[in-house]
Design a protein around this motif. Structure first.
Motif, PDB file in Angstrom:
ATOM      1  N   ASP A 168      84.011  37.198  21.099  1.00  0.00           N
ATOM      2  CA  ASP A 168      85.078  36.282  20.717  1.00  0.00           C
ATOM      3  C   ASP A 168      84.847  35.851  19.280  1.00  0.00           C
ATOM      4  O   ASP A 168      83.876  36.216  18.644  1.00  0.00           O
ATOM      5  CB  ASP A 168      85.162  35.064  21.651  1.00  0.00           C
ATOM      6  N   HIS A 169      85.773  35.063  18.764  1.00  0.00           N
ATOM      7  CA  HIS A 169      85.675  34.524  17.405  1.00  0.00           C
ATOM      8  C   HIS A 169      85.738  33.005  17.440  1.00  0.00           C
ATOM      9  O   HIS A 169      86.337  32.371  16.573  1.00  0.00           O
ATOM     10  CB  HIS A 169      86.799  35.073  16.524  1.00  0.00           C
TER      11      HIS A 169
ATOM     12  N   VAL B 204      77.972  47.147  15.169  1.00  0.00           N
ATOM     13  CA  VAL B 204      79.321  46.587  15.185  1.00  0.00           C
ATOM     14  C   VAL B 204      80.286  47.512  14.440  1.00  0.00           C
ATOM     15  O   VAL B 204      81.377  47.839  14.928  1.00  0.00           O
ATOM     16  CB  VAL B 204      79.332  45.181  14.557  1.00  0.00           C
TER      17      VAL B 204
ATOM     18  N   THR C  94      82.810  42.828  19.823  1.00  0.00           N
ATOM     19  CA  THR C  94      82.889  41.389  19.606  1.00  0.00           C
ATOM     20  C   THR C  94      83.334  40.704  20.895  1.00  0.00           C
ATOM     21  O   THR C  94      84.294  41.150  21.534  1.00  0.00           O
ATOM     22  CB  THR C  94      83.908  41.077  18.493  1.00  0.00           C
TER      23      THR C  94
ATOM     24  N   ARG D 143      83.495  32.522  13.202  1.00  0.00           N
ATOM     25  CA  ARG D 143      82.592  33.661  13.145  1.00  0.00           C
ATOM     26  C   ARG D 143      82.615  34.449  14.450  1.00  0.00           C
ATOM     27  O   ARG D 143      82.701  33.882  15.526  1.00  0.00           O
ATOM     28  CB  ARG D 143      81.157  33.207  12.866  1.00  0.00           C
ATOM     29  N   ALA D 144      82.492  35.755  14.322  1.00  0.00           N
ATOM     30  CA  ALA D 144      82.432  36.605  15.513  1.00  0.00           C
ATOM     31  C   ALA D 144      81.141  36.334  16.268  1.00  0.00           C
ATOM     32  O   ALA D 144      80.089  36.061  15.672  1.00  0.00           O
ATOM     33  CB  ALA D 144      82.502  38.073  15.105  1.00  0.00           C
ATOM     34  N   ARG D 145      81.224  36.410  17.585  1.00  0.00           N
ATOM     35  CA  ARG D 145      80.047  36.243  18.431  1.00  0.00           C
ATOM     36  C   ARG D 145      79.935  37.456  19.349  1.00  0.00           C
ATOM     37  O   ARG D 145      80.923  38.133  19.633  1.00  0.00           O
ATOM     38  CB  ARG D 145      80.135  34.952  19.234  1.00  0.00           C
ATOM     39  N   TYR D 146      78.709  37.699  19.815  1.00  0.00           N
ATOM     40  CA  TYR D 146      78.431  38.903  20.581  1.00  0.00           C
ATOM     41  C   TYR D 146      77.625  38.556  21.830  1.00  0.00           C
ATOM     42  O   TYR D 146      76.852  37.602  21.832  1.00  0.00           O
ATOM     43  CB  TYR D 146      77.659  39.908  19.720  1.00  0.00           C
TER      44      TYR D 146
END
Length: 265
Positions: A235-236, A226, A233, A242-245
């Protein structure tokens, strides 16, 4: 009656004179069983927190089981079922309910009192292997993933019992007495990968997913991807922003790192 030879715990080549399980593997089993009560408590706390916040992002219907746990429930269920099943096998009556083994801690205590008996049981090697794998799965959920000799490979299509496989094994068979069910590990992983193709999860769950489908990476490695711009990323919108992947993106990096060595850890 027992015979000597090589310890029957997979990948252990220690010679034993009067048992099926060597003293070192029996000691590993004892340590694992001693950890069960605390691990079960930690998993219960995790489940309680998830319940209060309405479930983790990325959770899926139980009708499409995935090879990793995003809510601690599958890890706890595998631990409970593995301990209880082997307790019944050791008792000589798989179908009967044994009193006092209705919790992970009580089942672990019941087995811990019979470690010497396990050493001399013809299936003692399988018991040690699967119980330790189940406990390590709980440790991974509580403390973070790590590589292990055995992994949870799925559920038996016939009886529903957790089935474990060695790292890299193409198939795994159910060890419940009277059951001949088996899991094609690669096919199961392929189904899981298809289900995960568009999954977007928090970093910790991405790490769990990669480990479960055979491409383990350390949490620090994912963070470095990251930081270096290798993993974008998605979205958040996770809990607390929290950031998501995207799992598929992380899987591509993990495969590249393993097979080509082009992504630095």
């Amino acid at each position: 009656m027992t015979t000597g030879g090589t310890c029957r715990v997979p990948e252990c080549d220690t010679l034993v004179a009067d048992a099926h399980v060597c003293a070192q593997c029996a000691h590993r089993l004892t340590i694992a069983l001693d950890d069960v009560a605390d691990l079960a408590d930690e998993l219960d706390v995790s489940l309680s927190r998830q319940s209060r916040r309405g479930g983790r992002v990325g959770a899926r219907s139980a009708e499409v089981p995935l090879p990793f746990d995003v809510g601690a429930s599958i890890v706890r269920a595998a631990l409970v079922e593995t301990l209880a099943t082997w307790a019944r096998v050791l008792s000589g009556d798989v179908l009967a309910d044994l009193p006092g083994i209705d919790t992970p801690a009580s089942a672990a205590a019941w087995l811990a009192e019979r470690v010497e008996e396990i050493r001399h049981h013809v299936d003692g090697g399988h018991l040690v292997d699967e119980v330790i794998a189940a406990v390590e799965g709980a440790r991974d959920e509580v403390h973070g993933p790590r590589s292990g000799a055995s992994i949870l490979a799925g559920q038996c299509p016939r009886c529903g019992q957790p089935v474990y496989a060695r790292q890299g094994a193409p198939t795994a068979r159910c060890r419940r007495e009277g059951c001949a069910g088996g899991v094609d590990v690669e096919a199961w992983r392929a189904d899981a990968l298809a289900a995960l193709a568009d999954a977007v999860l928090p970093a910790a769950d991405v790490v769990r997913a990669l480990a479960a489908v055979g491409h383990p990476v350390e949490a620090g490695t994912l963070r470095s991807w990251v930081a270096r711009g290798h993993l974008a990323t998605a979205d958040h919108q996770g809990a607390g922003g929290r950031a998501r992947y995207r799992v598929a993106d992380a899987l591509t990096l993990a495969r590249t790192r393993r097979h080509q060595g082009k992504i630095a850890s």
